[in-house]
Scaffold this motif. Structure first.
Motif, PDB file in Angstrom:
ATOM      1  N   ARG A  91     -16.068 -25.993 -19.391  1.00 12.24           N
ATOM      2  CA  ARG A  91     -14.681 -25.609 -19.652  1.00 12.24           C
ATOM      3  C   ARG A  91     -14.552 -24.127 -19.305  1.00 12.24           C
ATOM      4  N   ILE A  92     -13.477 -23.769 -18.590  1.00 14.98           N
ATOM      5  CA  ILE A  92     -13.308 -22.390 -18.125  1.00 14.98           C
ATOM      6  C   ILE A  92     -11.910 -21.895 -18.481  1.00 14.98           C
ATOM      7  N   ARG A  93     -11.854 -20.685 -18.993  1.00 20.10           N
ATOM      8  CA  ARG A  93     -10.585 -19.987 -19.191  1.00 20.10           C
ATOM      9  C   ARG A  93     -10.647 -18.727 -18.338  1.00 20.10           C
ATOM     10  N   GLN A  94      -9.769 -18.628 -17.359  1.00 17.45           N
ATOM     11  CA  GLN A  94      -9.811 -17.495 -16.430  1.00 17.45           C
ATOM     12  C   GLN A  94      -8.428 -16.878 -16.321  1.00 17.45           C
ATOM     13  N   THR A  95      -8.350 -15.550 -16.498  1.00 21.99           N
ATOM     14  CA  THR A  95      -7.081 -14.827 -16.468  1.00 21.99           C
ATOM     15  C   THR A  95      -7.165 -13.710 -15.445  1.00 21.99           C
ATOM     16  N   ALA A  96      -6.156 -13.641 -14.578  1.00 20.21           N
ATOM     17  CA  ALA A  96      -6.065 -12.577 -13.578  1.00 20.21           C
ATOM     18  C   ALA A  96      -4.760 -11.824 -13.772  1.00 20.21           C
ATOM     19  N   THR A  97      -4.845 -10.512 -13.848  1.00 18.61           N
ATOM     20  CA  THR A  97      -3.661  -9.667 -13.967  1.00 18.61           C
ATOM     21  C   THR A  97      -3.700  -8.609 -12.874  1.00 18.61           C
ATOM     22  N   ALA A  98      -2.525  -8.156 -12.467  1.00 20.58           N
ATOM     23  CA  ALA A  98      -2.451  -7.150 -11.411  1.00 20.58           C
ATOM     24  C   ALA A  98      -1.211  -6.296 -11.594  1.00 20.58           C
ATOM     25  N   LEU A  99      -1.342  -5.023 -11.262  1.00 21.18           N
ATOM     26  CA  LEU A  99      -0.222  -4.084 -11.165  1.00 21.18           C
ATOM     27  C   LEU A  99      -0.279  -3.442  -9.786  1.00 21.18           C
ATOM     28  N   TYR A 100       0.879  -3.231  -9.179  1.00 21.52           N
ATOM     29  CA  TYR A 100       0.881  -2.626  -7.853  1.00 21.52           C
ATOM     30  C   TYR A 100       2.110  -1.749  -7.653  1.00 21.52           C
ATOM     31  N   SER A 101       1.979  -0.830  -6.712  1.00 26.15           N
ATOM     32  CA  SER A 101       3.078   0.057  -6.359  1.00 26.15           C
ATOM     33  C   SER A 101       2.955   0.424  -4.886  1.00 26.15           C
ATOM     34  N   ALA A 102       4.094   0.632  -4.244  1.00 27.45           N
ATOM     35  CA  ALA A 102       4.107   1.030  -2.837  1.00 27.45           C
ATOM     36  C   ALA A 102       5.286   1.956  -2.592  1.00 27.45           C
ATOM     37  N   LEU A 103       5.111   2.875  -1.669  1.00 29.45           N
ATOM     38  CA  LEU A 103       6.172   3.786  -1.244  1.00 29.45           C
ATOM     39  C   LEU A 103       6.269   3.707   0.271  1.00 29.45           C
ATOM     40  N   LYS A 104       7.425   3.260   0.762  1.00 27.43           N
ATOM     41  CA  LYS A 104       7.649   3.120   2.198  1.00 27.43           C
ATOM     42  C   LYS A 104       8.716   4.137   2.610  1.00 27.43           C
ATOM     43  N   THR A 105       8.357   5.012   3.564  1.00 21.06           N
ATOM     44  CA  THR A 105       9.236   6.127   3.916  1.00 21.06           C
ATOM     45  C   THR A 105       9.444   6.204   5.424  1.00 21.06           C
ATOM     46  N   PRO A 106      10.693   6.135   5.894  1.00 22.89           N
ATOM     47  CA  PRO A 106      10.997   6.401   7.302  1.00 22.89           C
ATOM     48  C   PRO A 106      11.277   7.900   7.495  1.00 22.89           C
ATOM     49  N   TRP A 107      10.237   8.701   7.726  1.00 27.08           N
ATOM     50  CA  TRP A 107      10.372  10.148   7.798  1.00 27.08           C
ATOM     51  C   TRP A 107      11.289  10.578   8.943  1.00 27.08           C
ATOM     52  N   LEU A 108      11.125   9.926  10.059  1.00 23.83           N
ATOM     53  CA  LEU A 108      11.902  10.231  11.257  1.00 23.83           C
ATOM     54  C   LEU A 108      12.282   8.905  11.911  1.00 23.83           C
ATOM     55  N   PRO A 109      13.226   8.903  12.828  1.00 25.20           N
ATOM     56  CA  PRO A 109      13.581   7.642  13.489  1.00 25.20           C
ATOM     57  C   PRO A 109      12.383   6.957  14.144  1.00 25.20           C
ATOM     58  N   TRP A 110      11.318   7.743  14.448  1.00 27.10           N
ATOM     59  CA  TRP A 110      10.160   7.156  15.130  1.00 27.10           C
ATOM     60  C   TRP A 110       8.889   7.204  14.288  1.00 27.10           C
ATOM     61  N   LEU A 111       9.007   7.508  12.981  1.00 29.56           N
ATOM     62  CA  LEU A 111       7.823   7.644  12.140  1.00 29.56           C
ATOM     63  C   LEU A 111       8.069   7.026  10.771  1.00 29.56           C
ATOM     64  N   ARG A 112       7.264   6.018  10.421  1.00 29.00           N
ATOM     65  CA  ARG A 112       7.329   5.393   9.101  1.00 29.00           C
ATOM     66  C   ARG A 112       5.922   5.341   8.505  1.00 29.00           C
ATOM     67  N   THR A 113       5.844   5.475   7.195  1.00 27.31           N
ATOM     68  CA  THR A 113       4.566   5.325   6.509  1.00 27.31           C
ATOM     69  C   THR A 113       4.733   4.384   5.323  1.00 27.31           C
ATOM     70  N   SER A 114       3.644   3.754   4.935  1.00 28.98           N
ATOM     71  CA  SER A 114       3.606   2.959   3.711  1.00 28.98           C
ATOM     72  C   SER A 114       2.318   3.298   2.973  1.00 28.98           C
ATOM     73  N   LEU A 115       2.467   3.679   1.713  1.00 27.88           N
ATOM     74  CA  LEU A 115       1.337   4.009   0.848  1.00 27.88           C
ATOM     75  C   LEU A 115       1.374   3.063  -0.335  1.00 27.88           C
ATOM     76  N   GLY A 116       0.273   2.409  -0.623  1.00 26.56           N
ATOM     77  CA  GLY A 116       0.262   1.443  -1.716  1.00 26.56           C
ATOM     78  C   GLY A 116      -1.023   1.498  -2.504  1.00 26.56           C
ATOM     79  N   ILE A 117      -0.938   1.024  -3.717  1.00 30.56           N
ATOM     80  CA  ILE A 117      -2.126   0.909  -4.552  1.00 30.56           C
ATOM     81  C   ILE A 117      -1.970  -0.319  -5.436  1.00 30.56           C
ATOM     82  N   ARG A 118      -3.070  -1.025  -5.637  1.00 26.67           N
ATOM     83  CA  ARG A 118      -3.063  -2.262  -6.421  1.00 26.67           C
ATOM     84  C   ARG A 118      -4.271  -2.251  -7.355  1.00 26.67           C
ATOM     85  N   TYR A 119      -4.044  -2.656  -8.593  1.00 29.06           N
ATOM     86  CA  TYR A 119      -5.131  -2.774  -9.563  1.00 29.06           C
ATOM     87  C   TYR A 119      -5.212  -4.218 -10.030  1.00 29.06           C
TER      88      TYR A 119
END
Length: 703
Positions: free
Chosen positions: A389-417
């Motif tokens: 018999r198995i009891r298994q629990t998974a939890t996660a929190l995440y965040s991301a920041l997506k920024t179009p700095w210029l018409p030709w430049l975009r970045t995405s920064l993320g972190i997940r726990y």
């Protein structure tokens, strides 16, 4: 060495539908409405939108004219992903992508209506992903991502993920009827209607098939969907109830030498009564809305689900190594899965570069009442190897920041726990009672993305990230081998993966979208839980890299073409069994598909698929045989209410193998001749043949 394989369990008898299937007034050809969905050039039309070169969206239009042998083959719309089968069609398919033998889903995660499909600590294999409950005609779209770069993706997503959704309302109500060779029958009815300001959708499916096997498959499937919804996926809600059951008799992979010697035919079986039964019942709800908070526009989404799942799988992958009664075993799984996820996005406006901030969380709980491995004879249990018999629990929190700095430049920064906790309680097995206990693991996974462009119709991408896959909780709490009581070492509950890629996406000519991606991936360990033996087998750390080229071309006048090429190289960092090759890692795949539908009387599609030779064992001396095959779909609309379709699967009758392995087995003749037995098999090539040319005829009546 034994290869890793298995099969399924259900509560209601499929035979209650047999009168309907037998009564279908259809010829012995076949109606394959199974693939009646559609895909247009949206897989690559992501310039200015996508965060990587290897993500995309498949729409209902592309799937409609795509001939399908099995429901899970809708995932072959993901460039480079291959779907095969090494056992009965009631069992989860086997998947391959980016140099990974994904087995039944160990490193590719899929959700349907927001519900996870991959099963943790499963009786047959970690990440078991059974998509046989899918009804392709109801699919509204598939969002896919490759790699470990999206914060929304957690366990099993080393090679990527796919999110499959169903339609909320159908353009027309319809009945599909199908029939074909080898006892193939299928009936599907689907309708939607307004209901007090809401929309109600319902569908019922029943199908049966014997396949080309000398031992008839007797596959019986029933499926039902009820959905109540309002609004859209981005601003509305839906409540969904799904029910699926299947029963079947399986022809497992067999030694090639047994066919060559004439002991069995090409579509023969070593052992009778392999197969299984399975069920999956679920309730789910999702809600989404837009608004404002702190002066920023917002988008909020939330969903919850509960799943009742069961499987009883009977397999004899090694034949008669252990004696004349055969090596059949049963893998049984009974569980309830429940959980949900929620996220909110803030669109921060021009003062903060129009950035998008995302916060989210996920929860999943697997209450596995019983998961076991049993020795059986003709599906009757003779010994309990292990039951837990198995009891298994998974939890996660995440965040991301997506920024179009210029018409030709975009970045995405993320972190997940992520954090996983598991408790294993032994219930049976003479050498299993010392196993069990608790295990836990956690990981923080950063994600980075950079997009340059568009420069005209071209964008460049760079991505890096960490991810993971979980190991079976029984391996993480193991102390003894449940078969012989010998000491074993426990394995980590989580295994880290690291990946990066660089790519370009471009529109070379009007209607032509193309992407090219270079990628690499490292795994700390390829530990695999071997459900056939109830133990975890260590395989060591590995490294993969490769190239993918994907193209979608709108040719005009209703014609559409998509062409994909994938190359990969998979190696262990430290040699295993005398070599560094990762077995069953396909180094080359290619596909070419042409479809036609101008909305007139005629429509159809042709798809060619190529699988290159792959190493069957670590030295690379034994390899599979490469092959290509073609599937054809041809349809005719008599009027707006009635249409017919003809599917020819394996159009040119290629005599190839759906899958090949290298491992130990023993046939009945070899046992009688004293060549094996007593726990010793003969190593050699094991195969499951590709199904021969199959013709299916379909009829759709629309209302």
């Amino acid at each position: 060495m034994k290869p890793h394989h298995t099969a399924g369990g259900a509560r209601l008898r499929i035979t209650r539908w047999s009168w309907l299937l037998a009564a279908l007034p259809l010829p012995a050809l076949a109606v394959e409405t199974l693939g009646e969905v559609t895909v247009q050039a949206s897989k690559q039309a992501q310039i200015g939108i996508a965060d990587s070169a290897s993500e995309g969206t498949v729409t209902t239009t592309q799937l409609a004219n795509r001939p399908l042998l099995r429901p899970a083959e809708v995932l072959e719309t993901v460039p480079g992903l291959i779907v095969t089968q090494h056992s009965g069609d009631g069992k989860a398919n086997q998947y391959f992508l980016r140099g990974f033998n994904l087995d039944h889903g160990s490193d590719f995660t899929t959700t349907v209506l927001g519900m996870p499909v991959n099963m943790v600590s499963h009786a047959h294999g970690q990440g078991y992903m059974d998509l046989n409950f899918l009804i392709p005609e109801l699919v509204s779209g598939i969002q896919y991502r490759k790699g470990v770069y999206a914060v929304e993706d957690g366990d099993f997503s080393a090679t990527g993920s796919a999110r499959i959704d169903y339609q909320r309302a159908l353009p027309v109500s319809f009945v599909d009827l199908g029939a074909g060779q080898n006892g193939y029958r299928r009936a599907l009815g689907a309708a939607s209607t307004p209901l007090g300001g809401l929309t109600f959708l319902g569908a019922v499916e029943a199908s049966s098939n014997n396949g080309p096997w000398e031992q008839p498959e007797h596959l019986g499937r029933t499926n039902a969907v009820l959905r109540l919804s309002s609004g859209t996926a981005n601003n509305g809600f839906s409540l969904s109830a799904l029910a699926y059951e299947a029963r079947w008799t399986a022809t497992e992979h067999v030694p090639e030498r047994a066919i060559a010697s004439g002991e069995i035919g090409r579509y023969g079986a070593l052992s009778p009564r392999d197969g299984g039964r399975t069920h999956r019942y679920s309730l789910s709800g999702d809600w989404a809305t837009t608004g404002s908070q702190f002066g920023a526009e917002t988008a909020t989404k939330a969903s919850v689900y509960v799943i009742d799942y069961g499987l009883n799988l009977f397999s004899s992958p090694s034949g008669f190594i252990n004696g004349p009664q055969g090596d059949q075993h049963e893998q049984a799984d009974r569980r309830t899965v429940w959980g949900g996820q929620a996220s909110r996005s803030w669109f921060l406006g021009p003062r903060l570069f129009d950035s998008e901030l995302i916060l989210g969380g996920q929860l999943r709980r697997d209450d596995i009442g019983s998961v076991g491995l049993y020795d059986t004879v003709l599906r009757q249990r003779t010994n309990t190897v292990r039951e837990d018999r198995i009891r298994q629990t998974a939890t996660a929190l995440y965040s991301a920041l997506k920024t179009p700095w210029l018409p030709w430049l975009r970045t995405s920064l993320g972190i997940r726990y992520d954090r996983i906790q598991a408790e294993v309680t032994p219930l049976g097995g003479a050498f299993n009672m010392d196993n069990g206990g608790t295990a836990s693991g956690s990981q923080t996974s950063p994600k980075l993305g950079l997009v340059l462009g568009p420069f005209g119709n071209t964008e460049f991408y760079a991505n890096w990230g960490r991810g993971f896959h979980s190991n079976d909780a029984r391996g993480a709490t193991a102390r003894t081998n449940p078969k012989d009581g010998m000491p074993v070492e426990a394995v980590p509950l989580m295994v880290r993966t690291r990946g990066s890629e660089a790519g370009v996406r471009t529109s070379l000519l009007p209607g032509w979208q193309s992407s090219l991606t270079l990628w690499q991936m490292e795994l700390d360990s390829e530990l695999v839980f071997i459900g056939d033996e109830g133990v975890t087998e260590p395989k060591g750390a590995s490294r993969r890299h490769g190239l993918e080229w994907s193209n979608d071309v709108a040719l005009g006048k209703g014609f559409h073409l998509d062409a994909d090429l994938a190359l990969s190289r998979a190696r262990f960092k430290t040699p295993v069994n005398g070599g560094d090759r990762v077995p069953n890692a396909i180094p080359r795949t290619a596909s070419l598909a042409v479809s036609y539908d101008e909305g007139g009387r005629w429509f159809g599609g042709l798809r060619l698929r190529y699988l290159g030779a792959y190493a069957l064992e670590e030295t690379g001396q034994e390899k599979s045989t490469p092959f290509w095959m073609a599937n054809l779909k041809l349809g005719y609309r008599l009027d707006r209410q009635l249409q017919f379709s003809l599917d020819v699967l394996n159009l040119f009758g290629r005599k190839a193998n759906d899958i090949e392995y290298w491992g130990g087995a023993c046939t009945r003749n070899e046992l009688n001749a004293g060549a094996c037995g007593g726990g010793n098999g003969i190593d050699g090539r094991l195969l499951h043949p590709l199904e021969p040319r199959t013709v299916r005829l379909g009829m759709r009546i629309s209302f």
